[in-house]
Design an enzyme around this catalytic site. Sequence first.
Site, short mmCIF file in Angstrom:
data_model
loop_
_atom_site.label_atom_id
_atom_site.label_comp_id
_atom_site.label_asym_id
_atom_site.label_seq_id
_atom_site.Cartn_x
_atom_site.Cartn_y
_atom_site.Cartn_z
N ASP A 19 -21.54 -67.30 -23.43
CA ASP A 19 -22.02 -68.51 -23.69
C ASP A 19 -21.01 -69.67 -23.66
OD1 ASP A 19 -24.72 -66.90 -23.35
OD2 ASP A 19 -24.94 -67.51 -25.03
N GLU A 226 -32.31 -71.35 -16.90
CA GLU A 226 -31.06 -71.69 -18.04
C GLU A 226 -29.76 -71.74 -18.29
OE1 GLU A 226 -31.44 -68.00 -20.06
OE2 GLU A 226 -29.73 -67.06 -18.99
#
Length: 327
Positions: A19, A226
């Site tokens: 991420d 997301e």
Amino acid sequence: MIKPASQHEPLVTHIYTADPSAHVFEGKLYIYPSHDLVHDMESNDNGDQYVMEDYHVLSLDSFSSPCVDHGEALHIRDVPWASTQMWAPDAAYKNGRYYLYFPARDHNGIFRIGVASGTSPAGPFQAEPAYIPGSFSIDPAVLVDDDGRTYLYFGGLWGGQLEKWQTGSYLADGEGPAPDAPALGPQFAELSDDMLSFLTPPKELSIVDEEGNPLLAGDEDRRFFEGAWVHRYNGLYYLSYSTGNKHKLVYAVSPSPEGPFTFKGLILPPVIGWTTHHSIVQFEGKWYLFYHDSSLSGGLNHQRCVKYAELHYNEDGTIQPINPYPV
Ligand code: FUB
């Protein structure tokens, strides 16, 4: 210090990272990743295997210099409101301070977004005692706009609990829209000048097709799942995100940071591992995609590694898709 990584190679190999949110601060590239832990839990659709508990900040002076791991910048033991699962973070600079935004479950198991701050982009960061009032779900991404206004984008389906907030309150059994209904978009809110609270209540961003129709919940190749990220290029705002169960990174554009965003296309096809999550940053005149896959662990979903690749725009402002595994 860790040896320089080439494009499509793990940036660091001594810890698992995911991420990546990349920013240029003080002339260097700083990367704010999740820190994946080593364990042998089975993967499930709720993301229970992502049991991270701290953040490390990475930096690069240039792409030919070694990546520096600045060590632990924040640990969950120092976040009074959080209980588990420190997921994807982002960082921002304003008024002489650096701010780290991060999601975690509170003591009721509900994902919230917190903020911690410090004087160095490398941390350490001191957490606020409570999560941002009115925050929920996961994957915060900050845009400090040229006019000084700052926006927090956030949200994620399934384990990220976004479906459970459709009424404005948390409903434990809340489910996503029907396949022929508009998909849920990411949420956004303007941040206060001190960067610690929402100036405006969170609102949903609309993502539409070229005809202006909202993307539908059943359109899993294009709808938001997301990992929202917003950057500016040639006067337009680019919203990029993960489609989740189709494992693609895609993007949409808008003349406004508040949307609506018009869907454009693919940035990165599926990578090794279930999740895909990224950021886009300009550094020394070139554009880069930071992303992750699970190649370093041989494919374990929860043991990922951060990578980068140069990103190119076409003359019309569209993004050229990137092959994560060039031969
Ligand atoms: O790293 C935990 C979660 O996996 C992130 O919050 C999601 O974006 C996905 O990458």
